[in-house]
Design an enzyme around this catalytic site. Structure first.
Site, mmCIF file in Angstrom:
data_model
loop_
_atom_site.group_PDB
_atom_site.id
_atom_site.type_symbol
_atom_site.label_atom_id
_atom_site.label_comp_id
_atom_site.label_asym_id
_atom_site.label_seq_id
_atom_site.Cartn_x
_atom_site.Cartn_y
_atom_site.Cartn_z
ATOM 1 N N ARG A 50 0.851 -1.181 0.000
ATOM 2 C CA ARG A 50 0.000 0.000 0.000
ATOM 3 C C ARG A 50 0.885 1.229 0.000
ATOM 4 O O ARG A 50 2.025 1.174 0.467
ATOM 5 C CB ARG A 50 -0.896 0.013 1.243
ATOM 6 C CG ARG A 50 -1.825 -1.183 1.353
ATOM 7 C CD ARG A 50 -2.633 -1.116 2.637
ATOM 8 N NE ARG A 50 -3.551 -2.230 2.771
ATOM 9 C CZ ARG A 50 -4.386 -2.402 3.785
ATOM 10 N NH1 ARG A 50 -4.391 -1.510 4.782
ATOM 11 N NH2 ARG A 50 -5.199 -3.436 3.834
ATOM 12 N N ASP A 52 0.807 5.589 0.802
ATOM 13 C CA ASP A 52 0.060 6.730 1.315
ATOM 14 C C ASP A 52 -0.141 7.775 0.230
ATOM 15 O O ASP A 52 0.487 7.727 -0.837
ATOM 16 C CB ASP A 52 0.814 7.383 2.478
ATOM 17 C CG ASP A 52 0.870 6.509 3.709
ATOM 18 O OD1 ASP A 52 -0.077 5.730 3.914
ATOM 19 O OD2 ASP A 52 1.857 6.603 4.460
ATOM 20 N N ARG A 198 9.163 6.166 6.202
ATOM 21 C CA ARG A 198 9.162 7.614 6.401
ATOM 22 C C ARG A 198 9.616 8.003 7.808
ATOM 23 O O ARG A 198 10.312 9.002 8.000
ATOM 24 C CB ARG A 198 7.769 8.168 6.107
ATOM 25 C CG ARG A 198 7.402 8.163 4.627
ATOM 26 C CD ARG A 198 5.942 8.512 4.409
ATOM 27 N NE ARG A 198 5.603 9.779 5.035
ATOM 28 C CZ ARG A 198 4.345 10.178 5.260
ATOM 29 N NH1 ARG A 198 3.323 9.376 4.922
ATOM 30 N NH2 ARG A 198 4.112 11.349 5.810
#
Length: 249
Positions: A50, A52, A198
């Site tokens: 996935r 963001d 991140r």
């Protein structure tokens, strides 16, 4: 019914992420709608990972099941025609066995994070890299990154919204290199927690700027507490680079 494995490149800027969302445009929705326009079938896109909102992909692996008799190259061409002008491209398409799954058959994922370390503002790379004007010590960042490699409880580097059953992951690689004014962080693991890359990059950037000591990275990891995180890097510098599968090694 034929299972088609897709390799997808996309600019994540205009999308809420890869996964379909109810009220925002997603990469998944765009591809599923394109597939419906080509085949007349309602298909579901399954992907290796996935992403963001704002995160990009150089080679996301996904699959769709289609009943229509169509060759992989024809499907790829047709999907690309329907996807225009969205910044999404199908750069590979092949038939796979029914038991091949883009997500569950995946044995490794790799990401790259791009920082542009210069005083001047970004132009071409605006929205595609993290701009840091203050000088970064990439060697110090790499040294600190090695403290995160291996099997650890990454609670500190995990989003509060992460849906993973366990915070324990094995990080196979976290390398920091400088290429001119570009600082590149490359990460590889079987799987990652939500925001893990991140969060790690943001913390390493503090080390690179001299705001954190190297040992503070180890202390943050050991804390197993999200409040111990130094900084969460912005999404625009992150790229999904590759997915690995046993039958493709």
């Amino acid at each position: 019914m034929t299972r088609f494995a897709l390799t997808i490149e996309f600019d994540g800027g205009p999308f809420c992420g890869l996964q379909r969302q109810q009220h925002s445009p997603s990469v998944q929705q765009a591809i599923e709608e394109a597939a419906h326009a080509v085949t007349g079938e309602d298909v579901t896109l399954h992907s290796a990972g996935r992403t963001d909102s704002g995160v990009h992909a150089l080679a996301m692996r996904s699959h769709v099941d289609i009943a229509k008799d169509i060759a992989p190259f024809r499907l790829m061409e047709a999907l690309n025609a329907k996807l225009r002008p969205d910044p999404i491209a199908i750069i590979g398409c092949e038939e796979k066995a029914d038991d091949w799954h883009a997500r569950f058959s995946c044995t490794g994922r790799s990401y790259e994070y791009r920082i542009r370390n210069r005083r001047a503002p970004l132009t071409i790379e605006k929205g595609r890299a993290w701009h840091i004007a203050r000088d970064l010590d990439s060697d110090a960042m790499h040294e600190a990154a090695q403290l995160l490699v291996g099997n650890h409880d990454f609670t500190t580097f995990r989003s509060a919204h992460c849906q993973s059953a366990s915070p324990v992951k094995t990080l196979d690689k976290l390398d920091v290199t400088r290429e001119g004014d570009a600082v590149i962080i490359r990460a590889a693991a079987r799987s990652f927690l939500h925001h893990q890359v991140r969060s790690m990059v943001g913390t390493l950037a503090l080390v690179g700027q001299g705001q954190w000591r190297t040992q503070q990275v180890a202390e943050a990891l050991e804390a197993k507490d999200r409040s111990a995180l130094g900084l969460n890097a912005p999404p625009e510098g992150l790229y999904f680079v590759a997915a690995q599968y046993p039958d493709e090694n």
